[in-house]
Each structure stands twice: as structure tokens, then as C-alpha cells.
Design an enzyme around this catalytic site. Structure first.
Site, PDB file in Angstrom:
ATOM      1  N   CYS A 224       0.885  -1.158   0.000  1.00  0.00           N
ATOM      2  CA  CYS A 224       0.000   0.000   0.000  1.00  0.00           C
ATOM      3  C   CYS A 224       0.926   1.211   0.000  1.00  0.00           C
ATOM      4  O   CYS A 224       1.521   1.527   1.034  1.00  0.00           O
ATOM      5  CB  CYS A 224      -0.911   0.026   1.221  1.00  0.00           C
TER       6      CYS A 224
ATOM      7  N   CYS B  50      -0.650   4.341   2.293  1.00  0.00           N
ATOM      8  CA  CYS B  50      -0.740   4.284   3.758  1.00  0.00           C
ATOM      9  C   CYS B  50      -0.284   2.912   4.243  1.00  0.00           C
ATOM     10  O   CYS B  50       0.914   2.637   4.214  1.00  0.00           O
ATOM     11  CB  CYS B  50      -2.130   4.689   4.253  1.00  0.00           C
ATOM     12  N   SER B  51      -1.211   2.062   4.661  1.00  0.00           N
ATOM     13  CA  SER B  51      -0.802   0.781   5.237  1.00  0.00           C
ATOM     14  C   SER B  51      -1.887  -0.274   5.060  1.00  0.00           C
ATOM     15  O   SER B  51      -2.024  -1.158   5.896  1.00  0.00           O
ATOM     16  CB  SER B  51      -0.503   0.965   6.728  1.00  0.00           C
ATOM     17  N   CYS B  52      -2.684  -0.166   3.991  1.00  0.00           N
ATOM     18  CA  CYS B  52      -3.794  -1.112   3.785  1.00  0.00           C
ATOM     19  C   CYS B  52      -3.262  -2.546   3.743  1.00  0.00           C
ATOM     20  O   CYS B  52      -2.277  -2.826   3.070  1.00  0.00           O
ATOM     21  CB  CYS B  52      -4.540  -0.773   2.499  1.00  0.00           C
TER      22      CYS B  52
END
Lengths: 212, 207
Positions: B115, B118-120
Site C-alpha cells: 500500500c 498508507c498501510s492497507c
């Protein structure tokens, strides 16, 4: 918002630092911050799009110097300030605090952003050539800079979902089709992308795309 | 943000005023106290949330999904055609896994997930992501130099293998179905699950 969270393709961050047997949380405050963000989301009734907008709004130098849950702390503070929760006196209009008994059902229930597809036409079908728009909104968007203006192919239609850009602006869900679009590394990166057969697939909403 | 110019070695006088804790520790504690006082959060609920992700939700869930797919061709087909429903058959569902897609590694195609924004990450099957997955080096390089990233993980793909990088930019969460290793022969499902690693399901390791 063209800032440092949109990192795809940037150079200079160095090697990937891995940790053997990494714990889920590295400190008790991380664990508390993670859980607090859930509680805040429920009580203030905010969503991931607003949360991401707040993270992205952190000044770039601070963003890069902060650890992951420090970013969450700042984003939660911003959400609370926006809703007046930090003001003196008890805020009005909040949903009651999540109870321990409600945690399991909340996690299992999820928060899908999928929406009914009736009456919402898909502009593209699998195999269509598309170009990601060259757009540079100052608000939240999920179209990374590295794909803007680039030509790809529709690989899948994932269905109809609320649109993050619109929701983060407070303009409502604006439901539309979400597609997986495949770009070749050569299209995205030019000469540097010509190392073997490589594709990069992004999930892009209808409003990000034009016919090629 | 945490102001600790002297690292972990504090002179005794640093503790005298009770200010030796990193600023972030005291700030988060103060925020929690304030939100509890205002009735916005409940401490027992906070504990339950953290415990759930420390004990119940993690990559062993995904490993069970992979082991089932390796053992049961009909399940594998369901997993590849409707991953959310197939994963729910094993009891895994919910936040950050509401709309899952599983991509299959084969001798011809290798998949990896990232991702960049962000941090999906697919929480119900993999738990919370490791720090490196959320870090700038991985997020920045996975889309531009994925073979270089894989090399850092000790993975070298044959030149003719297609590499497919899935940047989780929107509402879909991805998991990689690794190739069944040769060592899997004759093993039951529980034994197969033990062969599956988190990085194998991110696509940064081969099994």
C-alpha cells in the site's frame, strides 16, 4: 494532496528494515493508541477516509519523522479537535462509548464501503484501455502521483463503492465503479521499469479514469 | 515527535521530575484519560480491541486459508473467485477484510502486495502489518523496483516469471496464495498451515 504519504516510486529511503519475531505492538502506548482510534471512530462516527485525510495533512517533515502510531495520535487529535471533543464540557451528539461486549461484533461486522450497484453504469469493461487522469486535488485522493497521466488496461471491475475523495471532503458517498487497472512497469517508470515482465495493479474509481 | 535526545541512557537526574517518559507515552495516556472521563471510550473495550489483534487475529488465520486451498481444489476455486466468502467459511471476516481478493502464485506469475499511500493490509487473515510493510522504504520501492525489493528478502524470480504488484489503493484487500512447496507432499491440513509464512502471503517470500 501531493505530499509525502504518496511514496510510490520515491528514492532515497534506504533498505527495508525487518525485525525477527516482531511483536504486534512495540510498546504499551502503541497498543493503547491503536485501540483508542477504534473508540474514537465509533463515538465520533468518523471513517477511514477522514482518518487518512488527517494523516496526510500532517506536515511532511513531521510525517517522515514520526512513527506509525505517532501519526495515528496526531490524526486522532485532529479529528477530536474538528468535532470539538477536546473543548471544555461534555460534547453533544456523540454515539455512546463502545463496550467490551460490542468489540467482537464490531470487528467481525466490518465497515464495508461497497454500495448497491443498481442504476450506476460501469463506464469501462475488462480489457478496455484507459488513462488515469492527470489530477492534483489539494484534498484527499487515492490516485497516486506515479499513475497519473499513465495508460493502463482494466483488469477487473470490483463493483460499486463509495468514493473516498468525495467522502473525505464531506460531499457524500458518490458511489461509483471501482476497477483494478494494470499498468506495465515500462509505462510507469520508463527505462528503469524495463526489468523483466512487471505489472503494477491499482484499484481506481471511475472518476480517476478516461478512455485511452 | 518523541523527544529523547539522549537515547535510552538517562542520567538519574532525568527521572527527578518524572519527565523521563517519552512525550508520546504521556500524551497518549493523557488522551486516553480525557476520553474515558468524557465517556467517549471505555477502558475494558480498549483492552478487548488490543487483545483481539494480539491473540485472535493474525497470520495463522491466513495460513489456514492457504492450507485449505492447497488441500481442497473446490475450496481453492471458491477462494480465487470470491475470496471474501471463502475466507468467511473458515470464520475470518470483518474490518479491513470486507472485500478480499486472493491472487495465486504460479510458475508463470508471482504476486506481491503493498500500500504505497498508507498501510492497507488484510487484517482478518494476516493481522496487523509488520513495521517494514508500513515503512517508507517498502512503500516507495515496491512499485518502482519490486525485483530489487524481493532480492532484499532473498527472493530471485526467474527472468521469464511475470511479477504482479498489487498496490492496495482503494477498497480491496489482497492476499497472495503461495505455491504449494514440494515439502507439502503427504501432509495434512494442519501440517500444511505450519509451512505457510506471513511474508509468503504478502508475496515477499517463497515457500
Amino acid at each position: 494532496m501531493n505530499t509525502v504519504h504518496d511514496m510510490g516510486g520515491m528514492d532515497g529511503f534506504g533498505p527495508i528494515q525487518r525485525e525477527a519475531d516482531e511483536p504486534v505492538f512495540h510498546a504499551d502506548w502503541e497498543r493503547r493508541m491503536f485501540a483508542l482510534s477504534f473508540g474514537i471512530a465509533v463515538s465520533v462516527q468518523t471513517d477511514d477516509d477522514h482518518f487518512r485525510r488527517e494523516v496526510e495533512s500532517i506536515p511532511p517533515v513531521t510525517y517522515l519523522k514520526s512513527s506509525y502510531y505517532e501519526l495515528w495520535y496526531r490524526a486522532c487529535q485532529a479529528i477530536l479537535a474538528r468535532h470539538g471533543v477536546l473543548d471544555a464540557g461534555k460534547p453533544l451528539g456523540l454515539v455512546p462509548a463502545l463496550t467490551a461486549a460490542q468489540v467482537g461484533p464490531m470487528i467481525e461486522g466490518g465497515a464495508s464501503t461497497r454500495m448497491p450497484a443498481e442504476g450506476i453504469a460501469a463506464r469501462f469493461t475488462v480489457g478496455d484501455a484507459v488513462v488515469a487522469r492527470n489530477m492534483n486535488p489539494t484534498g484527499h485522493t487515492r490516485l497516486p502521483r506515479y499513475a497519473r497521466g499513465k495508460r493502463g488496461v482494466i483488469r477487473a471491475n470490483r463493483g460499486v463503492f463509495s468514493f473516498a475523495d468525495s467522502k473525505a471532503r464531506g460531499d457524500g458517498p458518490a458511489p461509483q465503479h471501482l476497477y483494478t487497472v494494470a499498468f506495465t512497469a515500462a509505462v510507469l517508470w520508463g527505462h528503469e521499469g524495463r526489468t523483466g515482465q512487471t505489472k503494477i495493479c491499482l484499484d481506481l474509481w471511475d472518476a480517476y479514469l478516461d478512455p485511452a | 515527535m518523541a523527544k529523547q535526545p539522549h537515547g535510552h541512557h538517562h542520567a538519574p537526574h532525568d527521572h527527578a521530575e518524572g519527565s523521563a517518559l517519552p512525550e508520546i507515552v504521556t500524551r497518549v495516556r493523557a488522551l486516553e484519560d480525557l476520553l474515558v472521563e468524557k465517556g467517549i471510550v471505555d477502558r475494558a473495550a480498549l483492552d478487548r480491541i488490543a487483545e483481539t489483534y494480539e491473540t485472535a487475529i493474525g497470520p495463522r488465520n491466513g495460513a489456514r486459508v492457504v492450507a485449505r486451498a492447497w488441500s481442497d481444489p473446490a475450496y481453492k476455486q471458491r477462494l480465487l473467485s470470491d475470496a471474501t466468502a471463502a475466507i468467511a467459511e473458515l470464520g475470518y471476516r470483518g474490518l479491513q477484510g470486507e472485500n478480499m481478493v486472493v491472487v495465486e502464485n504460479t510458475p508463470d506469475v508471482h504476486n506481491m502486495i503493498v500500500c504505497t499511500l498508507c498501510s492497507c493490509y488484510p487484517w482478518p487473515v494476516l493481522g496487523l502489518p509488520p513495521v517494514w510493510y508500513k515503512s517508507a522504504p517498502y512503500r516507495s520501492r515496491s512499485v518502482k523496483d519490486p525485483r530489487g525489493v524481493l532480492a532484499e528478502f532473498g527472493v530471485t524470480l526467474p527472468a521469464e516469471t511475470e511479477l504482479c504488484v498489487w498496490d492496495s489503493t482503494a477498497e480491496i484487500r489482497y492476499m497472495v496464495l503461495p505455491m504449494r512447496p514440494a515439502s507439502a507432499a503427504g501432509r495434512n491440513e494442519a501440517e500444511l498451515a505450519a509451512l505457510v509464512t506471513r511474508d509468503g502471503m504478502i508475496g515477499t517470500a517463497l515457500l
